[in-house]
Motif scaffolding. Sequence first.
Motif, PDB file in Angstrom:
ATOM      1  N   MET A 129       0.743 -30.571   3.089  1.00  0.00           N
ATOM      2  CA  MET A 129       0.221 -28.673   2.775  1.00  0.00           C
ATOM      3  C   MET A 129      -0.232 -28.150   4.503  1.00  0.00           C
ATOM      4  O   MET A 129      -0.490 -29.173   4.778  1.00  0.00           O
ATOM      5  N   THR A 130      -0.284 -26.530   4.044  1.00  0.00           N
ATOM      6  CA  THR A 130      -1.464 -26.191   5.302  1.00  0.00           C
ATOM      7  C   THR A 130      -2.770 -26.344   5.235  1.00  0.00           C
ATOM      8  O   THR A 130      -2.921 -26.392   3.696  1.00  0.00           O
ATOM      9  N   THR A 131      -3.771 -26.024   5.691  1.00  0.00           N
ATOM     10  CA  THR A 131      -4.835 -26.047   5.307  1.00  0.00           C
ATOM     11  C   THR A 131      -5.730 -24.877   4.143  1.00  0.00           C
ATOM     12  O   THR A 131      -6.288 -25.391   3.557  1.00  0.00           O
ATOM     13  N   GLU A 132      -4.925 -23.833   4.426  1.00  0.00           N
ATOM     14  CA  GLU A 132      -5.467 -22.999   2.897  1.00  0.00           C
ATOM     15  C   GLU A 132      -5.372 -23.062   1.599  1.00  0.00           C
ATOM     16  O   GLU A 132      -5.865 -23.512   0.586  1.00  0.00           O
ATOM     17  N   TRP A 133      -3.798 -23.769   1.817  1.00  0.00           N
ATOM     18  CA  TRP A 133      -3.333 -24.386   0.669  1.00  0.00           C
ATOM     19  C   TRP A 133      -4.260 -25.710   0.016  1.00  0.00           C
ATOM     20  O   TRP A 133      -4.170 -25.613  -0.918  1.00  0.00           O
ATOM     21  N   ARG A 134      -3.930 -26.499   1.117  1.00  0.00           N
ATOM     22  CA  ARG A 134      -4.575 -27.803   0.915  1.00  0.00           C
ATOM     23  C   ARG A 134      -6.178 -27.505   0.229  1.00  0.00           C
ATOM     24  O   ARG A 134      -6.822 -28.196  -0.107  1.00  0.00           O
ATOM     25  N   LEU A 135      -7.423 -26.450   0.886  1.00  0.00           N
ATOM     26  CA  LEU A 135      -8.153 -25.694   0.625  1.00  0.00           C
ATOM     27  C   LEU A 135      -7.906 -25.139  -0.848  1.00  0.00           C
ATOM     28  O   LEU A 135      -9.321 -25.459  -1.841  1.00  0.00           O
ATOM     29  N   ALA A 136      -7.222 -24.526  -0.836  1.00  0.00           N
ATOM     30  CA  ALA A 136      -7.051 -24.108  -2.458  1.00  0.00           C
ATOM     31  C   ALA A 136      -7.128 -25.277  -3.906  1.00  0.00           C
ATOM     32  O   ALA A 136      -7.000 -24.932  -4.775  1.00  0.00           O
ATOM     33  N   VAL A 182      -2.909 -27.970 -10.175  1.00  0.00           N
ATOM     34  CA  VAL A 182      -1.396 -29.156  -9.900  1.00  0.00           C
ATOM     35  C   VAL A 182       0.064 -28.425  -9.797  1.00  0.00           C
ATOM     36  O   VAL A 182       0.834 -28.666  -9.161  1.00  0.00           O
ATOM     37  N   VAL A 183      -0.255 -27.195 -10.537  1.00  0.00           N
ATOM     38  CA  VAL A 183       0.521 -26.025 -10.355  1.00  0.00           C
ATOM     39  C   VAL A 183       1.224 -25.969  -8.709  1.00  0.00           C
ATOM     40  O   VAL A 183       2.310 -25.733  -8.509  1.00  0.00           O
ATOM     41  N   ALA A 184      -0.656 -25.799  -8.111  1.00  0.00           N
ATOM     42  CA  ALA A 184       0.188 -24.684  -6.183  1.00  0.00           C
ATOM     43  C   ALA A 184      -0.022 -25.987  -5.581  1.00  0.00           C
ATOM     44  O   ALA A 184       1.223 -26.176  -5.258  1.00  0.00           O
ATOM     45  N   THR A 185       0.595 -27.931  -6.134  1.00  0.00           N
ATOM     46  CA  THR A 185       0.880 -28.841  -5.620  1.00  0.00           C
ATOM     47  C   THR A 185       2.401 -28.515  -5.130  1.00  0.00           C
ATOM     48  O   THR A 185       3.049 -28.732  -4.493  1.00  0.00           O
ATOM     49  N   TRP A 186       2.846 -28.219  -6.693  1.00  0.00           N
ATOM     50  CA  TRP A 186       4.084 -28.115  -6.791  1.00  0.00           C
ATOM     51  C   TRP A 186       4.685 -27.219  -5.817  1.00  0.00           C
ATOM     52  O   TRP A 186       5.898 -26.707  -5.600  1.00  0.00           O
ATOM     53  N   TRP A 187       3.998 -25.749  -5.914  1.00  0.00           N
ATOM     54  CA  TRP A 187       4.531 -24.732  -5.250  1.00  0.00           C
ATOM     55  C   TRP A 187       4.040 -24.346  -3.305  1.00  0.00           C
ATOM     56  O   TRP A 187       4.304 -23.531  -3.389  1.00  0.00           O
ATOM     57  N   ALA A 188       3.389 -24.872  -2.814  1.00  0.00           N
ATOM     58  CA  ALA A 188       3.082 -24.983  -2.106  1.00  0.00           C
ATOM     59  C   ALA A 188       3.644 -25.503  -0.479  1.00  0.00           C
ATOM     60  O   ALA A 188       4.675 -26.265  -0.743  1.00  0.00           O
ATOM     61  N   PRO A 189       4.332 -24.076   0.176  1.00  0.00           N
ATOM     62  CA  PRO A 189       4.925 -24.355   1.120  1.00  0.00           C
ATOM     63  C   PRO A 189       4.150 -25.889   2.158  1.00  0.00           C
ATOM     64  O   PRO A 189       3.048 -25.820   2.364  1.00  0.00           O
ATOM     65  N   ALA A 190       5.491 -26.361   2.738  1.00  0.00           N
ATOM     66  CA  ALA A 190       4.998 -27.683   3.547  1.00  0.00           C
ATOM     67  C   ALA A 190       4.354 -26.867   4.806  1.00  0.00           C
ATOM     68  O   ALA A 190       4.628 -25.994   5.322  1.00  0.00           O
ATOM     69  N   ALA A 191       3.507 -27.575   5.069  1.00  0.00           N
ATOM     70  CA  ALA A 191       3.032 -27.287   6.655  1.00  0.00           C
ATOM     71  C   ALA A 191       4.138 -27.098   7.377  1.00  0.00           C
ATOM     72  O   ALA A 191       5.051 -28.444   7.763  1.00  0.00           O
ATOM     73  N   PRO A 192       4.501 -26.612   8.827  1.00  0.00           N
ATOM     74  CA  PRO A 192       5.391 -26.111   9.439  1.00  0.00           C
ATOM     75  C   PRO A 192       5.429 -26.941  10.565  1.00  0.00           C
ATOM     76  O   PRO A 192       4.516 -27.824  10.867  1.00  0.00           O
ATOM     77  N   ALA A 193       6.358 -27.675  10.580  1.00  0.00           N
ATOM     78  CA  ALA A 193       6.409 -29.106  11.608  1.00  0.00           C
ATOM     79  C   ALA A 193       6.535 -28.772  13.320  1.00  0.00           C
ATOM     80  O   ALA A 193       6.623 -27.857  13.012  1.00  0.00           O
TER      81      ALA A 193
END
Length: 217
Positions: free
Chosen positions: A69-76, A151-162
């Motif tokens: 995940m991106t840092t923002e989503w990981r923090l959330a 848990v739902v956030a882990t399903w829908w969080a966009p992957a960190a850009p490569a």
Amino acid sequence: MTSEYRPTLPERGPSAADLAERDAFAKLAAESLSVTRKSAETWRTGLSAFVTLVTAGVVVKGRDSTSAMTTEWRLAVTLLLGGGLILAVLGLWQVLGVQAGIPKSVTLETIRARFASVAAFEVSIASDAADGIRRAQKLVAVALCLLIGGVVATWWAPAAPARPPAYLKVEHGSSTSCGELQSADDGQIRLKVSGAGAPVVIPAASVANMAVVAACS
């Protein structure tokens, strides 16, 4: 001169229904504390299993679920799951306090001075215990919402850009080639150039300059 107060007898004595109500209430008051403690024990068992299960899941799968995940989503996700676990533990602590009983010793004189009777004291303790269970239920309800949200956030969080691939820009002879480096051996450099079906082969002896760039323009 003040007249002496003389209590008067009621017009009729208590009926059988009144006596039955009194006995039923006395039984209810006598059993209220034990019933509340049993309820707290049930909640404690369920909450202990719930906290253990959720904690194990978060510890085992948490890093795998958030590593991409991106840092923002990981923090959330961390705030949601961490907050849910903290509230669940607080709810368990609340129920444990209810089940543990009276936190300090009391005397008969203290009970009579404050509550008038032991029965009234037990009813008051049972009422406080029921309030504690309700607080624990509210904490667990909020904890469930946070955990489900995490848990739902882990399903829908966009992957960190490569990370952008590094391209090699090579000046050779009168030409310039830019692409992904495939190999550099046997005195030759092979680049995968966009739009070309086969890799571009550049003799190392003809290279005048080369540089790593973020993109080929």
